[in-house]
Scaffold this motif. Structure first.
Motif, PDB file in Angstrom:
ATOM      1  N   HIS A  52       4.117 -10.982  11.861  1.00  0.00           N
ATOM      2  CA  HIS A  52       5.425 -10.224  12.784  1.00  0.00           C
ATOM      3  C   HIS A  52       6.138  -9.683  11.849  1.00  0.00           C
ATOM      4  O   HIS A  52       7.298 -10.054  11.293  1.00  0.00           O
ATOM      5  N   PRO A  53       5.709  -8.137  11.563  1.00  0.00           N
ATOM      6  CA  PRO A  53       6.798  -7.476  10.613  1.00  0.00           C
ATOM      7  C   PRO A  53       8.090  -6.755  11.396  1.00  0.00           C
ATOM      8  O   PRO A  53       7.715  -6.084  12.417  1.00  0.00           O
ATOM      9  N   GLY A 189      11.668  -0.574  13.803  1.00  0.00           N
ATOM     10  CA  GLY A 189      10.389  -0.984  14.246  1.00  0.00           C
ATOM     11  C   GLY A 189       9.248   0.138  13.797  1.00  0.00           C
ATOM     12  O   GLY A 189       8.114  -0.241  14.096  1.00  0.00           O
ATOM     13  N   GLN A 190       9.665   1.002  13.076  1.00  0.00           N
ATOM     14  CA  GLN A 190       8.213   2.070  12.510  1.00  0.00           C
ATOM     15  C   GLN A 190       8.392   2.042  11.055  1.00  0.00           C
ATOM     16  O   GLN A 190       9.323   1.419  10.633  1.00  0.00           O
ATOM     17  N   LEU A 191       7.292   2.519  10.395  1.00  0.00           N
ATOM     18  CA  LEU A 191       7.309   2.915   8.832  1.00  0.00           C
ATOM     19  C   LEU A 191       8.399   3.869   8.572  1.00  0.00           C
ATOM     20  O   LEU A 191       8.683   4.689   9.258  1.00  0.00           O
ATOM     21  N   ASN A 192       9.266   3.299   7.523  1.00  0.00           N
ATOM     22  CA  ASN A 192      10.433   3.980   6.984  1.00  0.00           C
ATOM     23  C   ASN A 192       9.885   5.148   6.223  1.00  0.00           C
ATOM     24  O   ASN A 192      10.058   5.186   4.946  1.00  0.00           O
ATOM     25  N   GLY A 198       9.594   6.951  -2.854  1.00  0.00           N
ATOM     26  CA  GLY A 198       8.915   5.837  -2.036  1.00  0.00           C
ATOM     27  C   GLY A 198       8.951   5.974  -0.503  1.00  0.00           C
ATOM     28  O   GLY A 198       8.894   4.897   0.243  1.00  0.00           O
ATOM     29  N   GLY A 199       9.285   7.114   0.098  1.00  0.00           N
ATOM     30  CA  GLY A 199       9.246   7.478   1.278  1.00  0.00           C
ATOM     31  C   GLY A 199       8.048   7.917   1.902  1.00  0.00           C
ATOM     32  O   GLY A 199       7.859   8.215   3.042  1.00  0.00           O
ATOM     33  N   SER A 200       6.769   8.172   0.984  1.00  0.00           N
ATOM     34  CA  SER A 200       5.586   8.724   1.765  1.00  0.00           C
ATOM     35  C   SER A 200       4.965   7.724   2.200  1.00  0.00           C
ATOM     36  O   SER A 200       5.133   6.437   2.291  1.00  0.00           O
ATOM     37  N   LEU A 201       3.814   8.069   3.167  1.00  0.00           N
ATOM     38  CA  LEU A 201       3.154   7.023   3.791  1.00  0.00           C
ATOM     39  C   LEU A 201       2.222   5.890   2.789  1.00  0.00           C
ATOM     40  O   LEU A 201       2.404   4.935   3.186  1.00  0.00           O
ATOM     41  N   HIS A 244       0.132   5.146  12.272  1.00  0.00           N
ATOM     42  CA  HIS A 244       0.896   3.926  11.541  1.00  0.00           C
ATOM     43  C   HIS A 244      -0.027   2.604  11.690  1.00  0.00           C
ATOM     44  O   HIS A 244      -0.241   2.120  10.853  1.00  0.00           O
ATOM     45  N   ILE A 245      -0.353   2.313  13.076  1.00  0.00           N
ATOM     46  CA  ILE A 245      -0.972   1.151  13.291  1.00  0.00           C
ATOM     47  C   ILE A 245      -2.247   1.412  12.672  1.00  0.00           C
ATOM     48  O   ILE A 245      -3.009   0.268  12.171  1.00  0.00           O
ATOM     49  N   LYS A 246      -2.897   2.385  12.823  1.00  0.00           N
ATOM     50  CA  LYS A 246      -4.347   2.704  12.053  1.00  0.00           C
ATOM     51  C   LYS A 246      -4.284   2.382  10.725  1.00  0.00           C
ATOM     52  O   LYS A 246      -5.007   1.555  10.266  1.00  0.00           O
ATOM     53  N   GLU A 247      -3.349   2.863   9.912  1.00  0.00           N
ATOM     54  CA  GLU A 247      -3.262   2.748   8.627  1.00  0.00           C
ATOM     55  C   GLU A 247      -2.946   1.268   8.148  1.00  0.00           C
ATOM     56  O   GLU A 247      -3.478   0.672   7.090  1.00  0.00           O
ATOM     57  N   VAL A 248      -1.954   0.606   8.738  1.00  0.00           N
ATOM     58  CA  VAL A 248      -1.623  -0.936   8.726  1.00  0.00           C
ATOM     59  C   VAL A 248      -2.983  -1.766   8.958  1.00  0.00           C
ATOM     60  O   VAL A 248      -3.344  -2.644   8.264  1.00  0.00           O
TER      61      VAL A 248
END
Length: 637
Positions: A52-53, A189-192, A198-201, A244-248
């Motif tokens: 649970h991130p 709740g989203q990728l930062n 350090g802010g790239s996907l 984002h979910i797909k990448e995680v």
């Protein structure tokens, strides 16, 4: 005669009967070949990991663990070159705070808070006497700290061996003078993702992989090479970014090497964890507040709402109020991560939502920082302890200007790996509807009274599609609910007027209203009413009013349950006050820590037999990719 001889004789008799039947020409039915069912793999719960991130904390553990491991969701990465500029992601600071209107908005919000405090009577029937900040300020400005110990015994993280990265508490206590960048990979709740270092996907995903791998190895004591024997349940926000979910998921299955994964929403897992079949789930986190109505394990898509404020905004507002009251620790800075940690602790210790607690009260707190003596401070506080958490109900008090404060479930932008997505379904359904309508028109012309058949066939086509997106029924046919930019919320906001207009004009009008809606910050009580109002039927709404489940760590204040209940009952539509037997706000189901309920629900999910068909295996992901999420996710992808 032995048993074996008897069986042999029986076999011979059966063969003779078959020969006689063949001679007579009797046809025997052909028995279908027996297809052996694949053996059902028995999944052991101690080989399932629940992740649970959160924006501030990561909770991770085996499904059989009583409690998860909770660590700050932060990483410090060593500079690759000397002289590199230092970067640190903000903790309590955020965009929209330093606008010219920010202070005026804060003051206006505080006036509304004070008015609300005065208007609600205490339990003894007497109105609360307001306490001005000046009364506390005169005392606090005279306070000087007492030295408890010459050494605070708190030390900076030892970086003499030059570790390439530090995770969790070690990253929080890294010395600002050391050559490390500090990153929080998730925000609201989203990728930062941002334009800074350090802010790239790619960088954010690398941070997530490093943090999660470190915690699995160090705290759960599982070697990374053994993850191929483990499965993973990933909890995602109600309003999620598909890319984002797909990448995680890609990272967990292909990079970290988990054998299979289930992706499920936090709100649904919260109902599992609390043992409720239906609830309006209010998740107040550190940086976001999300709401969703869940019925029998299905999240109603139209009721999803995400507000861009949470516990950290209350902390920052509390600091502003402390400064007005002459806060004796005058070196406190929101840009200092250890000061942010102290302020978080003071908020959790002092703040409340109990209107019976009034007047000036004396408190004390300690500061323990590396390379500094431990100090004891006295502080006198009045209404500040109540005003700060009331910001959740009057978000203008946060002073955030020009930011998107409310998010609704947005439509998928499409993915090249998933051609048969909702866009494809809408396009094909539209063609079917047009062809059936033209066929109906032809029948109507050819024979009188034939229009009824045409209408029925058209409605039938619409009904089939509406069955596809579960929980999307509030806007009529499923196609209409998906065709519009933001299904059903438009009806809740504008009223469902049946006015015919061109689709482009309708979409532009609706997007204008939505952008206006999203720029406003709804108070927590109004957001609950809005979410429930977007449910399809009165029966569902009645269920939700009788079961409002509050989870997350952002509303863990004394008196919060009664305060929220009072505001919801007062603002409920009058028609529902008569229908609903009792409105109930649940903040600690089964006396559990509300911060752990969603994680616990993920652990419950791991043990259910019905989840067997939801697993996405590594080979399937390699072959089909994101299409597996559309096929296997328990919510409409």
């Amino acid at each position: 005669m032995t048993q074996a001889d008897k069986e042999q004789d029986n076999g011979k008799e059966k063969e003779k009967e078959k020969e006689k039947e063949q001679q007579r020409g009797v046809k025997r039915p052909i028995a279908p070949p027996v297809v052996p069912e694949p053996p059902q793999e028995q999944i052991q719960s101690n080989f399932i990991m629940v992740i649970h991130p959160g924006s501030r904390m990561l909770r991770i553990g085996r499904a059989t663990d009583t409690l998860p491991v909770a660590v700050p969701h932060v990483i410090a990465r060593r500079h690759k070159q000397s002289g590199q500029p230092r970067h640190e992601d903000a903790w309590l600071l955020r965009g929209g705070l330093n606008k010219s209107e920010s202070n005026e908005q804060r003051q206006n919000g505080l006036k509304m808070v004070d008015q609300a405090i005065w208007s609600k009577k205490m339990s003894n029937g007497v109105r609360r006497t307001p306490v001005s900040a000046e009364q506390a300020r005169a005392y606090n400005c005279q306070i000087r700290p007492a030295v408890l110990d010459s050494s605070s015994r708190v030390k900076w993280t030892n970086t003499s061996h030059h570790p390439p990265h530090l995770v969790g508490e070690e990253a929080v206590f890294v010395n600002p003078s050391d050559c490390y960048n500090v990153h929080w990979p998730m925000v609201r709740g989203q990728l930062n993702l941002h334009t800074g270092p350090g802010g790239s996907l790619t960088a954010v995903l690398a941070d997530l992989e490093t943090i999660w791998s470190h915690v699995i190895q160090k705290h759960l004591e599982i070697p990374l090479k053994d993850l191929k024997y483990y499965r993973c349940i990933l909890l995602v926000p109600n309003i999620y970014n598909r890319q984002h979910i797909k990448e995680v998921v890609n990272m967990l299955l292909l990079n970290m090497g988990f054998s299979a994964i289930i992706v499920h929403q936090e709100s649904v897992c919260a109902t599992f964890g609390s043992g409720l079949s239906s609830a309006c789930v209010v998740d107040v986190g550190d940086q976001k507040t999300s709401l969703c109505c869940v019925e029998d394990g299905v999240s109603h898509r139209n009721s999803r709402l995400s507000l861009a404020y949470g516990g950290s905004d209350v902390t920052r507002t509390f600091f502003w109020l402390l400064q007005r009251a002459g806060f004796p620790y005058r070196d406190c800075q929101l840009s200092n991560r250890l000061d942010c940690q102290l302020l978080q602790h003071l908020k959790e210790t002092f703040c409340h939502l109990d209107q019976d607690i009034s007047g000036l009260q004396d408190h004390e707190f300690q500061t323990r920082f590396p390379e500094a003596p431990a100090l004891l401070y006295q502080v006198r506080l009045g209404d500040e302890k109540l005003q700060a958490p009331m910001g959740l109900f009057y978000p203008t008090t946060f002073g955030i200007v020009g930011q998107k404060m409310t998010s609704l479930q947005f439509r998928s932008q499409g993915d090249s790996e998933d051609p048969h997505d909702e866009h494809y379904l809408l396009a094909t359904q539209s063609k079917q509807d047009q062809s059936s309508k033209s066929a109906a028109d032809r029948k109507a012309v050819s024979r009188p009274g034939g229009g009824l058949d045409g209408e029925l066939s058209s409605q039938g086509g619409m009904g089939e599609l509406s069955d596809l997106p579960r929980g999307c029924g509030s806007s009529g046919g499923g196609m209409q609910g998906e065709m519009e930019l933001l299904p059903a919320q438009g009806e809740c906001l504008m009223g469902a007027g049946e006015v015919e207009e061109p689709l482009s004009a309708h979409v532009s009008r609706k997007s204008a209203i939505m952008s206006q809606f999203e720029s406003k910050a709804l108070g927590l009580d109004k957001a609950v009413l809005h979410s429930i109002d977007c449910c399809a039927s009165d029966e569902t709404k009645r269920k939700m009013y009788s079961s409002i489940l509050v989870v997350g760590g952002g509303l863990m204040f004394h008196g919060a349950q009664e305060f929220l209940l009072h505001r919801i009952i007062n603002k409920m539509p009058p028609s529902f006050r008569r229908l609903v037997d009792n409105v109930e706000v649940i903040t600690r189901p089964k006396d559990m820590d509300p911060r752990l309920i969603s994680w616990k629900g993920g652990a419950v999910l791991a043990c259910l037999d019905t989840t067997q068909e939801m697993w996405i295996h590594q080979r399937e992901w390699q072959r089909f990719g994101v299409r597996m999420l559309r096929e296997r996710a328990a919510f409409v992808w």
